[in-house]
Structures are given as structure tokens and as C-alpha cells.
Enzyme design. Structure first.
Site, PDB file in Angstrom:
ATOM      1  N   HIS A  85       0.829  -1.216   0.000  1.00  0.00           N
ATOM      2  CA  HIS A  85       0.000   0.000   0.000  1.00  0.00           C
ATOM      3  C   HIS A  85       0.862   1.264   0.000  1.00  0.00           C
ATOM      4  O   HIS A  85       0.378   2.337  -0.349  1.00  0.00           O
ATOM      5  CB  HIS A  85      -1.060  -0.026   1.114  1.00  0.00           C
ATOM      6  N   ASP A 222       1.260  -7.651   2.383  1.00  0.00           N
ATOM      7  CA  ASP A 222       1.381  -6.211   2.099  1.00  0.00           C
ATOM      8  C   ASP A 222       2.842  -5.771   1.924  1.00  0.00           C
ATOM      9  O   ASP A 222       3.398  -5.077   2.760  1.00  0.00           O
ATOM     10  CB  ASP A 222       0.714  -5.424   3.235  1.00  0.00           C
ATOM     11  N   SER A 625       3.875   2.313   8.470  1.00  0.00           N
ATOM     12  CA  SER A 625       3.710   1.300   7.443  1.00  0.00           C
ATOM     13  C   SER A 625       5.013   1.119   6.694  1.00  0.00           C
ATOM     14  O   SER A 625       5.644   2.103   6.298  1.00  0.00           O
ATOM     15  CB  SER A 625       2.600   1.688   6.475  1.00  0.00           C
TER      16      SER A 625
HETATM   17  N1  ARG Z   1      -4.979   0.563   7.626  1.00  0.00           N
HETATM   18  C1  ARG Z   1      -3.680   0.675   7.040  1.00  0.00           C
HETATM   19  C2  ARG Z   1      -3.123   2.081   7.258  1.00  0.00           C
HETATM   20  O1  ARG Z   1      -3.690   2.917   7.872  1.00  0.00           O
HETATM   21  C3  ARG Z   1      -3.636   0.224   5.614  1.00  0.00           C
HETATM   22  C4  ARG Z   1      -4.409   1.050   4.640  1.00  0.00           C
HETATM   23  C5  ARG Z   1      -4.366   0.593   3.206  1.00  0.00           C
HETATM   24  N2  ARG Z   1      -5.284  -0.493   2.922  1.00  0.00           N
HETATM   25  C6  ARG Z   1      -6.632  -0.368   2.642  1.00  0.00           C
HETATM   26  N3  ARG Z   1      -7.331  -1.449   2.458  1.00  0.00           N
HETATM   27  N4  ARG Z   1      -7.267   0.779   2.548  1.00  0.00           N
HETATM   28  O2  ARG Z   1      -2.755   2.874   6.489  1.00  0.00           O
HETATM   29  N1  ASP Z   2      -1.488   1.503   8.000  1.00  0.00           N
HETATM   30  C1  ASP Z   2      -0.779   2.579   8.646  1.00  0.00           C
HETATM   31  C2  ASP Z   2       0.210   3.236   7.674  1.00  0.00           C
HETATM   32  O1  ASP Z   2      -0.039   3.263   6.479  1.00  0.00           O
HETATM   33  C3  ASP Z   2      -0.101   2.124   9.889  1.00  0.00           C
HETATM   34  C4  ASP Z   2      -0.954   2.299  11.099  1.00  0.00           C
HETATM   35  O2  ASP Z   2      -1.760   3.242  11.165  1.00  0.00           O
HETATM   36  O3  ASP Z   2      -0.790   1.499  12.021  1.00  0.00           O
HETATM   37  O4  ASP Z   2       1.171   3.851   8.060  1.00  0.00           O
END
Ligand code: ARG
Ligand code: ASP
Length: 690
Positions: A85, A222, A625
Site C-alpha cells: 500500500h 502487504d 507502514s
Molecule cells: N490501515 C492501514 C493504514 O492505515 C492500511 C491502509 C491501506 N489499505 C486499505 N485497504 N485501505 O494505512
Molecule cells: N497503516 C498505517 C500506515 O499506512 C499504519 C498504522 O496506522 O498502524 O502507516
């Protein structure tokens, strides 16, 4: 005797309980203050191994990837791991109908096949050092906050100017820590030829999609792989065929030994933003007003998007990325507000403030919680109107588009490209329905004092948001791609008079004139109060170690592999496996439709226990991330990519029972590179510790 027995009992209990380190994101330069504790929790390296300016240390293998993620160097040839991502937009940019790397994955099979990404940078931290005295040089206590701000800016700019050297890729910034009680200089070396080496298909790299986002059990592969290039002197350079792989000062060796519950873990990366030391008023606003209201507004938008996405495959593709963005924070906020409520954080902070105030009487810190309380009482209604505006009017695509086109015309930039990008992913029925829902919500939930005059007048004239919509979408030129493409600066009068631009602009001017000055003034006072309150909290609890709130600078978070119990009678084990992917696999469900190749590999047998992801107690945030997850010996065991939603209040309050970061097990990356990508050539440059 009795005392001895209790002590012995305590140390026995400590020996048999999983050790708790958990909370905190520490500055690497001050790691000497934590290293004893880290070692007590199992870490086997020294402070110098973690951070040093005299010798290569682990920090030299960690980068800020782009402007909001972390990455790690894993070979002497500049190979880099981050999340799928985090590399998503690069992968997307290289994708076309003929080569859909998002869908099918991408694997360079030699260096010459690696793909350049103009604009993408990675930043290595060269050093950080405290510069508080220099930044505050000339400060006198009679200065007000605005004068202090400008002094800090002038002094900070001078410090940056002394060390920054754009011709050598050296960037510097001065960052405030602990509410500007301290300032640190951060010096980075920025490399700008970063090439895409590999990415799994999205059905692996984004497996589970938004259904599983922020969730456990998780099975997302990921990761994406890049390589840093440098000129022949190993210095930063623009892309050139003559560039060579970057030789790092340090890279991570990889452990294939795997993780077990209780194992020491260490996340080294760049968390973006936290607020652990705020008053009960801020927590109450976030948990009881801001989060719930924004969640409700986003639920409306998501439902509308989903309805149309389910009806039409083309619309599903158009809105998948938009929908994911809306859903990401929506889900995070749900965990955050629930977590705050479950922990009783507001009451706990109020209690703390009462004790603080009793202690502070007669000191320079007297009355601070009360002062913050009074300031929030003034700020919250205005700030709420601002947030409501952002989450309603500003989410109507046509209005934002009208403004973007107007800005381009004002600046004499061509609009055809902007129009093409917009219309490629625009579905007007969705936007119209969102328009009605958002105007309606704004009207119902804002009291009269917080409605722009134009809005009140127009709504009264039309009688309903539906009637306003019918007129606006029928009359606006911005719904017509051909007309927008043909616009020139000569058309500015028509653009300014357009009902879509007029609505956008009426709200924007209202924000600029009515809300923003008030918010800015109160925010300055709130910041000032926090600066004192932060020092006050440190004086009130002299034995507590205070880590600075996150600000996208490099941090160390240590903890251990651990499952958790999300609710009564449920326990989540900390490791997920390929078996779980097969359990979820369903060709009918987009988020769970794995590539056939994975089914075939699985059918060969023997892969049930192939690890995929694991949970740990490291204190992380958005920006972490892609961060390396490191074991007790400093070897790479995983790549951090998410947290569990029940623990997302960790940006405000950390709960060791619920807060878990989610990492990709490095062995799953190796498995996918080998079995799916057949990119075995990459293993030759990796160094394995076991
Ligand atoms: N929750 C994770 C972070 O805050 C991954 C986000 C990307 N993935 C998604 N399915 N939207 O960024
Ligand atoms: N998914 C988040 C990021 O893209 C990480 C988190 O919020 O724990 O940095």
C-alpha cells in the site's frame, strides 16, 4: 522478611509473565536511556548498534519512503522493502490494460527491468541533534506566541540553511518536540532514483481489502520491493541509465527462524502523528463529538458508493481507491472512539487533572487544565463547524473539481489533463446522491450561527437539497467533459458564475473569514497552554519517561509478539497462516479472490503452516507502514503495515491489552517472491541470519 517475600514474589511473577514494554515511541538519539530496558526485555544489541553517528548502525538501513511511509534496506545493493500500500501509486502508474501490475503483480527478472519512478524519494537520517538553545536564541518571556513563532522560524531557517545542501541531496529540518519545549535538527540524505523491483498481485498484496483492513485475523501480503540507485560515487542523483545500485552503510540481515508468542520485537520507523498528553477536553471532543460525527457522515458516503459499485463493475473499479480512502479513517475512528470509551480515558484524564491541579497550586503550572478547558469550550463549536464542512461540502466531487479547474485557469495551466483524470473516475449519480446527503446533513446538524449566508439563502430558495441538486447538476458546465476540456482563461467569468463553483466558493470564503481566524487564534493559545502543561506533567511525574508525540521523525518502539482478546470469550492467536487464506478464498468476493497460482501452490500440499502475518505490542501509528520489524538480534523478521482497530486509540492512549501492530511475516514475503514471482535472483543479494 515480609518485604523480601513480596519482592521475590514480584520478581517470580515477572519471570513467568510475558514481559511488557509496549508503550512508547522513542527518539533513537536518546536510546541510551532505554537500552537497559530493551535489553531487560530480551534485546541483545547495544545502543550504538541502534543509533550512532560514528559507525554504521541500524538507523542507516531505515528510510522515510516517499513522504508518509517507512522502508528498509535489505542488501548491499540497495534493495528495499516497504508495503504494497506504500508503493501502490507507483505500481499503479506503471500499470496499463496490457500490463496490469496492480492486478497481476510485477517482477523484474534482472536489474535492467527495474522501473524508475520520477518523484519518488527515500530519505536516510544522517543525524539528529538537539538545537533548542539556538532555535530560541533571542527569546524573551515578554514575547507573545506570534512573536515567538516568527523568532523560531527565523532561527530555524538559519540552522537549516547552514547544513542543507540540495546539490548533495542533503535536506534538513528543525522539528518541535514536546509541544515546542524542545527542538531537534534532523539531517537527511535524500535519494531520488528509486526503482520498482517487485510487487505481488493485489489479490495477495491487498488480500482482504477493506473488509480486513484494521482487522485480525489478517492475511495480507502487504509488501513491495524497490531498489535505490546512486551515481558512481554513491551519491544521490536524478534517474540515469548510468546510475548504479546504492551501497548502504548498513542493511538488514533476514531471519527465517520465525516468531513465537513472547518474542522481543522492535519497530524502527516514522510514525506520523499522536497526541498522548492532551487534556480530557481534547479526548472528549475526539471520542464523543468528532469521531462519531465523522463516522456517521462517512457511513452515508460509503453506503451510497457501495450501492452503485455493486451494480456495475466499471463503477466498482472507478470508486475502489476513493472508497478505500474514505473507509480507512472511518474504520480507524470507530476503534478510536470505542477504545477511548472502553478505557474511560476522559474520566481518567479528569482525575489526573484534578491531582495535577492540586499539586500545581502555587507553582508556575497552576491553573493549566482549567485554562485548557476554557479554551476548548471556545474552540470546539468553531472547530466542529470546520470539520463538518470538510466532511460534507468538501466531499462533493463536482464542487472540488470546479475549484481545481478554476485554480488552474487562474494560473494559466491547461485544464484538459485535470478534466481527463477527473472524469475517468467520476460517476455522476454517486456524486449527486452524496450532494443531497451532505447538504442535508450540514443543514440538520449545524445551527444557524454556523451556516454561510449563501447556503441559507439558496436552500430556502430551492426548498430542498434535492431541488438544489436538480438545478445545479443541470446547469453546471462542470458535468460536461468536452466543455471543461475546452475552457481557457477567457472563460473565467463563466466559471466564477457557475453554480458548482459558486457553492464551493461561498463555503470557502465563509471558512476563511469566519472560522479560520478564530481557530488559528485559539489554536495558538492552546499550543501555548500545552507547552506549559507538558512541562508541568513532567514536573508532576518526575519518575515517568515521557516519549515525544510522533511527528514523522524516526522512532524506536519495542514490545513482543502477542495475541489479544478482543471481546469476551474470544482470544486471537498472534500468527496467521496460508491455511487461513484458503479458508477465506472465495472467487465470488472481490477482497477474498486469490490468484489461481496460489491455489495451485497450496494444492501441492505442505503449505498449511506457512506463516503470513503476526501481531505484536509495538506502539506504532500511521507512517509506520513499511517499517522493519526486528528481533532480539537485530535481524529482520517482518514488515509493519497496520494495527488492530480495537487498539487504534493508541494515538491518544495506549492500552497494552488491546493495542497490537500487524506485521507481514518476512517468510511470507520470501515465499511469494519464490513461488509466485519466481524472482529467485533477489535471494542472491539478501543475507540470511539463519
Ligand atoms: N490501515 C492501514 C493504514 O492505515 C492500511 C491502509 C491501506 N489499505 C486499505 N485497504 N485501505 O494505512
Ligand atoms: N497503516 C498505517 C500506515 O499506512 C499504519 C498504522 O496506522 O498502524 O502507516
Amino acid at each position: 522478611m515480609k518485604k523480601y517475600v513480596i519482592l521475590a514474589a514480584l520478581s517470580l511473577a515477572a519471570a513467568f509473565q510475558p514481559l511488557r514494554a509496549d508503550e512508547g515511541m522513542w527518539l533513537p538519539v536518546l536510546i541510551t536511556q532505554r537500552i537497559d530496558d530493551m535489553q531487560a526485555h530480551g534485546f541483545r544489541l547495544t545502543a550504538e548498534d541502534v543509533y550512532s553517528v560514528n559507525q554504521a548502525s541500524l538507523k542507516d538501513a531505515v528510510v522515510l519512503f516517499g513522504s508518509g511511509c517507512t522502508g528498509e534496506v535489505v542488501s548491499r545493493n540497495g534493495l528495499l522493502f516497504t508495503n504494497h500500500h506504500c508503493g501502490y501509486s507507483q505500481i499503479q502508474q506503471h500499470s496499463s490494460v496490457e500490463h496490469d501490475y496492480l492486478k497481476d503483480g510485477f517482477w523484474a527478472l534482472s536489474r535492467s527491468e527495474e522501473l524508475p519512478n520520477p518523484g519518488l524519494t527515500v530519505s536516510f537520517l544522517e543525524r539528529m541533534e538537539e538545537v533548542t538553545d539556538a532555535v530560541l536564541k533571542g527569546y524573551v518571556p515578554t514575547m507573545d506566541e506570534a512573536q515567538r513563532d516568527s523568532l523560531v522560524k527565523v532561527n530555524g531557517d538559519a540552522i537549516v540553511k547552514q547544513v542543507a545542501d540540495p546539490s548533495k541531496g542533503i535536506r534538513a529540518s528543525v522539528e518541535a518536540l514536546y509541544y515546542a519545549n524542545q527542538y531537534f535538527l534532523f539531517v537527511y540524505k535524500v535519494y531520488r532514483d528509486v526503482r520498482l523491483v517487485g510487487a505481488p498481485p493485489s489479490s495477495i498484496g491487498k488480500f482482504g481489502g477493506d473488509t480486513d483492513n484494521w482487522m485480525w485475523p489478517r492475511h495480507t501480503g502487504d509488501f513491495s520491493i524497490f531498489r535505490i540507485y546512486a551515481d558512481k560515487n554513491n551519491e544521490p542523483a536524478d534517474y540515469s541509465e548510468d546510475n548504479v545500485p546504492y551501497t548502504p552503510k548498513r542493511f538488514f540481515t533476514i531471519s527465517r527462524a520465525g516468531v513465537q508468542e513472547g518474542d522481543f520485537t522492535f519497530v524502527y520507523g516514522c510514525p506520523g502523528s499522536t497526541k498522548e498528553y492532551v487534556s480530557s477536553d481534547e479526548v472528549r471532543y475526539v471520542g464523543e463529538v468528532s469521531d462519531p460525527e465523522k463516522i456517521a457522515l462517512r457511513t452515508l458516503r460509503l453506503d451510497i458508493q457501495k450501492k452503485y459499485m455493486a451494480q456495475d463493475q466499471a463503477v466498482r473499479i472507478q470508486y475502489s481507491s476513493k472508497n478505500a480512502n474514505v473507509a480507512n479513517a472511518w474504520k480507524k475512528w470507530q476503534g478510536e472512539s470505542k477504545g477511548i470509551a472502553r478505557l474511560g480515558t476522559v474520566a481518567a484524564k479528569e482525575d489526573y487533572e484534578r491531582r495535577f491541579s492540586a499539586w500545581a497550586a502555587g507553582t508556575p503550572y497552576a491553573g493549566l487544565p482549567e485554562r485548557l478547558h476554557a479554551l476548548y469550550a471556545q474552540r470546539n463549536p468553531v472547530y466542529r463547524a470546520y470539520e463538518y464542512y470538510v466532511e460534507t461540502i468538501r466531499t462533493v466531487e463536482l464542487l472540488q473539481f470546479a475549484s481545481n479547474v478554476k485554480s488552474a485557469l487562474d494560473a494559466g495551466r491547461p485544464v484538459a489533463g485535470i478534466a481527463d483524470t477527473f472524469f475517468k473516475d467520476y460517476y455522476q449519480p454517486i456524486d449527486e446522491e452524496i450532494f443531497v446527503a451532505m447538504l442535508d446533513a450540514f443543514d440538520k446538524h449545524m445551527n444557524a450561527g454556523y451556516k454561510p449566508e449563501y447556503f441559507r439563502r439558496q436552500l430556502a430558495a430551492y426548498g430542498s437539497p434535492e431541488a438544489w441538486r436538480d438545478a445545479l447538476y443541470a446547469q453546471s458546465l462542470f458535468t460536461d467533459p468536452a466543455r471543461v476540456r475546452a475552457l481557457t482563461p477567457d472563460d473565467l467569468p463563466a466559471v466564477t458564475a457557475d453554480p458548482a463553483f459558486a457553492l464551493y466558493d461561498a463555503f470557502y470564503q465563509w471558512y476563511r473569514q469566519e472560522l479560520q481566524p478564530v481557530i488559528a487564534r485559539l489554536d495558538r493559545e492552546i499550543r501555548l497552554a500545552y507547552r506549559d502543561y507538558m512541562r508541568g506533567q513532567m514536573a508532576f511525574e518526575p519518575d515517568k519517561a515521557f516519549y515525544p508525540d510522533a511527528n514523522l521523525t524516526l522512532r524506536v518502539a519495542y514490545g513482543h509478539v502477542a495475541g489479544y482478546s478482543p471481546s469476551d470469550a474470544v482470544y486471537y492467536a498472534p500468527v496467521s497462516t496460508l491455511k487461513g487464506i484458503m479458508e477465506k478464498d472465495n472467487p465470488e468476493i472481490f477482497d477474498y479472490n486469490i490468484p489461481q497460482v496460489l491455489r495451485d501452490i497450496y494444492a501441492e500440499g505442505g503449505h498449511d503452516s506457512q506463516p503470513v502475518c503476526f501481531l505484536a505490542t509495538n506502539h506504532t501509528s500511521g507512517g509506520n507502514s513499511g517499517s522493519p520489524v526486528i528481533n532480539a538480534d537485530g535481524n529482520l523478521i517482518g514488515i509493519n503495515f497496520d494495527r488492530v482497530w480495537e487498539g487504534t486509540m493508541s494515538d491518544i492512549v495506549f492500552d497494552p491489552d488491546y493495542c497490537r501492530n500487524i506485521s507481514l511475516d518476512i517468510r511470507y514475503l520470501l515465499f511469494v517472491v519464490r513461488e509466485v514471482g519466481h524472482a529467485d535472483w533477489l535471494f542472491d543479494e539478501m543475507v540470511f541470519a539463519d
